[in-house]
Design an enzyme around this catalytic site. Structure first.
Site, mmCIF file in Angstrom:
data_model
loop_
_atom_site.group_PDB
_atom_site.id
_atom_site.type_symbol
_atom_site.label_atom_id
_atom_site.label_comp_id
_atom_site.label_asym_id
_atom_site.label_seq_id
_atom_site.Cartn_x
_atom_site.Cartn_y
_atom_site.Cartn_z
ATOM 1 N N SER A 154 49.087 89.675 70.145
ATOM 2 C CA SER A 154 49.275 88.771 70.775
ATOM 3 C C SER A 154 49.124 89.082 72.455
ATOM 4 C CB SER A 154 50.559 88.038 70.685
ATOM 5 O OG SER A 154 50.836 87.096 71.457
ATOM 6 N N TYR A 169 59.659 89.002 68.574
ATOM 7 C CA TYR A 169 58.159 88.990 68.560
ATOM 8 C C TYR A 169 57.439 89.579 69.604
ATOM 9 C CZ TYR A 169 53.755 85.867 68.271
ATOM 10 O OH TYR A 169 52.524 85.636 68.022
HETATM 11 N N1 NAP Z 1 48.786 80.552 67.515
HETATM 12 C C1 NAP Z 1 48.903 81.244 68.465
HETATM 13 O O1 NAP Z 1 48.994 80.806 69.825
HETATM 14 C C2 NAP Z 1 49.195 82.865 68.358
HETATM 15 C C3 NAP Z 1 49.088 83.415 69.538
HETATM 16 C C4 NAP Z 1 49.003 84.749 69.512
HETATM 17 C C5 NAP Z 1 49.279 85.700 68.134
HETATM 18 N N2 NAP Z 1 49.398 84.692 67.077
HETATM 19 C C6 NAP Z 1 49.380 85.513 65.750
HETATM 20 O O2 NAP Z 1 48.427 84.985 64.767
HETATM 21 C C7 NAP Z 1 48.803 85.273 63.638
HETATM 22 C C8 NAP Z 1 48.923 83.714 62.953
HETATM 23 O O3 NAP Z 1 49.596 82.885 63.530
HETATM 24 P P1 NAP Z 1 49.313 81.452 63.591
HETATM 25 O O4 NAP Z 1 49.569 80.798 64.717
HETATM 26 O O5 NAP Z 1 48.255 80.949 62.878
HETATM 27 O O6 NAP Z 1 50.815 80.937 62.721
HETATM 28 P P2 NAP Z 1 51.190 79.871 61.284
HETATM 29 O O7 NAP Z 1 50.284 78.803 61.469
HETATM 30 O O8 NAP Z 1 52.572 79.844 61.223
HETATM 31 O O9 NAP Z 1 50.373 80.896 60.021
HETATM 32 C C9 NAP Z 1 50.836 81.886 59.589
HETATM 33 C C10 NAP Z 1 50.518 82.395 58.299
HETATM 34 O O10 NAP Z 1 51.116 83.466 57.784
HETATM 35 C C11 NAP Z 1 51.658 83.383 56.425
HETATM 36 N N3 NAP Z 1 53.064 83.853 56.243
HETATM 37 C C12 NAP Z 1 54.197 83.570 57.115
HETATM 38 N N4 NAP Z 1 55.011 84.517 56.668
HETATM 39 C C13 NAP Z 1 54.347 85.123 55.677
HETATM 40 C C14 NAP Z 1 54.777 86.167 54.616
HETATM 41 N N5 NAP Z 1 56.183 86.663 54.831
HETATM 42 N N6 NAP Z 1 54.208 86.895 53.842
HETATM 43 C C15 NAP Z 1 52.893 86.249 53.583
HETATM 44 N N7 NAP Z 1 52.276 85.437 54.546
HETATM 45 C C16 NAP Z 1 53.227 84.995 55.576
HETATM 46 C C17 NAP Z 1 51.756 81.732 56.619
HETATM 47 O O11 NAP Z 1 51.810 81.112 54.998
HETATM 48 P P3 NAP Z 1 53.199 80.689 54.391
HETATM 49 O O12 NAP Z 1 53.937 80.036 55.067
HETATM 50 O O13 NAP Z 1 52.551 80.050 53.004
HETATM 51 O O14 NAP Z 1 53.617 82.194 53.807
HETATM 52 C C18 NAP Z 1 50.631 81.164 57.159
HETATM 53 O O15 NAP Z 1 49.540 81.187 56.254
HETATM 54 C C19 NAP Z 1 50.320 85.865 63.598
HETATM 55 O O16 NAP Z 1 50.342 86.909 63.613
HETATM 56 C C20 NAP Z 1 50.908 85.359 65.133
HETATM 57 O O17 NAP Z 1 51.479 86.031 65.543
HETATM 58 C C21 NAP Z 1 49.299 83.369 67.033
#
Ligand code: NAP
Length: 268
Positions: A154, A169
């Site tokens: 991130s 985080y």
């Molecule tokens: N969105 C942003 O703006 C942003 C920015 C920078 C970085 N990121 C990074 O991008 C990645 C995805 O984030 P997102 O925004 O797409 O979040 P999200 O919508 O919450 O998706 C997270 C995914 O990870 C799964 N997950 C969560 N806990 C888990 C566990 N213990 N074991 C296996 N799977 C798990 C969730 O499914 P379940 O709930 O079914 O487990 C879901 O498929 C993360 O690493 C986040 O830090 C996001």
């Protein structure tokens, strides 16, 4: 120049929604042969599998989509996930270590258990996924087309003015990026490239709360004046996983419209 992942096998952790699902879509749309996705919830796995199969059909592609529920923060479940993958394929070309979570609270209320939970998924489980899948990645690796590990870090890993108290985080993402650079050096002789993507703010289940709190702050301070969109992430991922990116190793690729240079925390 045509970028693709033709006939490759990929694993995307947290591939059932948000950025992980965008990654899986990018692969399905651009030639992947087999894709494994995982997340904790069985129903989410099934729904994402169906969505990806429909997407493949719509694009005239033949793709095998395998969805296996697992909580990657639990060691035995992560091991079991890897075993299930090993039963079905003898090598993988791409691992996207994407699953992650966040928690924010002022220091006084931010207990150690919350820090441990976030660090355990965002760093320890990323390490563990890489450790588990390295043998399969090595089997697909070649000088002409190295296997790829992509860590979803991130731009927040670069931030030091955190006003929403996401201590675990920020630290875990900085650690994950560091792991990426460290392994890029160690794995290069084994023909595995390791890179990190540093997304800016993309509307997802995880980010929507912060985006709401920030109001217009995130778009107004973004040099490109908008949040991230699925195609932004897909293009970066496809490039990093393409044959053409053979020599791209150990980078932290920001996909943020320049937001990291003007982080808005101080403005709201
Ligand atoms: N969105 C942003 O703006 C942003 C920015 C920078 C970085 N990121 C990074 O991008 C990645 C995805 O984030 P997102 O925004 O797409 O979040 P999200 O919508 O919450 O998706 C997270 C995914 O990870 C799964 N997950 C969560 N806990 C888990 C566990 N213990 N074991 C296996 N799977 C798990 C969730 O499914 P379940 O709930 O079914 O487990 C879901 O498929 C993360 O690493 C986040 O830090 C996001």
């Amino acid at each position: 120049m045509q970028l693709n992942v033709d006939n490759k096998v990929a694993v995307v952790t947290g591939g059932t929604r948000g950025l992980g699902l965008y990654c899986a879509e990018a692969f399905v749309e651009n030639g992947i042969k087999t894709i494994f996705i995982t997340s904790r919830k069985a129903k989410a796995c099934e729904e994402a599998k169906k969505h990806l199969e429909d997407l493949a059909k719509k694009n005239g592609k033949s793709v095998e989509v395998v969805a296996i529920p697992a909580d990657l923060a639990v060691e035995e479940q992560a091991q079991n996930f890897a075993k299930e993958v090993e039963k079905r394929v003898d090598k993988i070309d791409i691992l996207v270590a994407n699953a992650g979570a966040t928690w924010g609270a002022p220091l006084e209320d931010h207990n150690v258990a919350a820090i441990k939970k976030v660090v355990n998924l965002n760093f320890v489980a990323v390490y563990h996924s890489i450790q588990l899948f390295t043998p399969l990645l090595e089997k697909a690796a070649s000088v002409g087309d190295p296997s790829r590990i992509v860590i979803m870090s991130s731009i927040i890993s670069l931030a030091t003015n955190d006003i929403v108290g996401t201590y675990g985080y920020l630290g875990s993402k900085a650690a994950a990026s560091h792991l990426g650079r460290n392994l890029a050096v160690q794995f290069a002789p084994r023909h595995i490239n390791v890179n990190s993507i540093l997304p800016g703010f993309f509307p997802t289940k995880m980010a929507n709360g912060l985006i709401e709190v920030a109001g217009k702050g995130l778009t107004e301070t973004n040099p490109r004046g908008r949040l991230g969109e699925s195609e932004d992430l897909k293009a970066a991922l496809l490039f990093l996983c393409s044959k053409q990116a053979n020599y791209i190793n150990g980078v932290d690729l920001s996909v943020d419209g320049g937001a990291r240079l003007n982080l808005p925390a101080a403005h709201f």
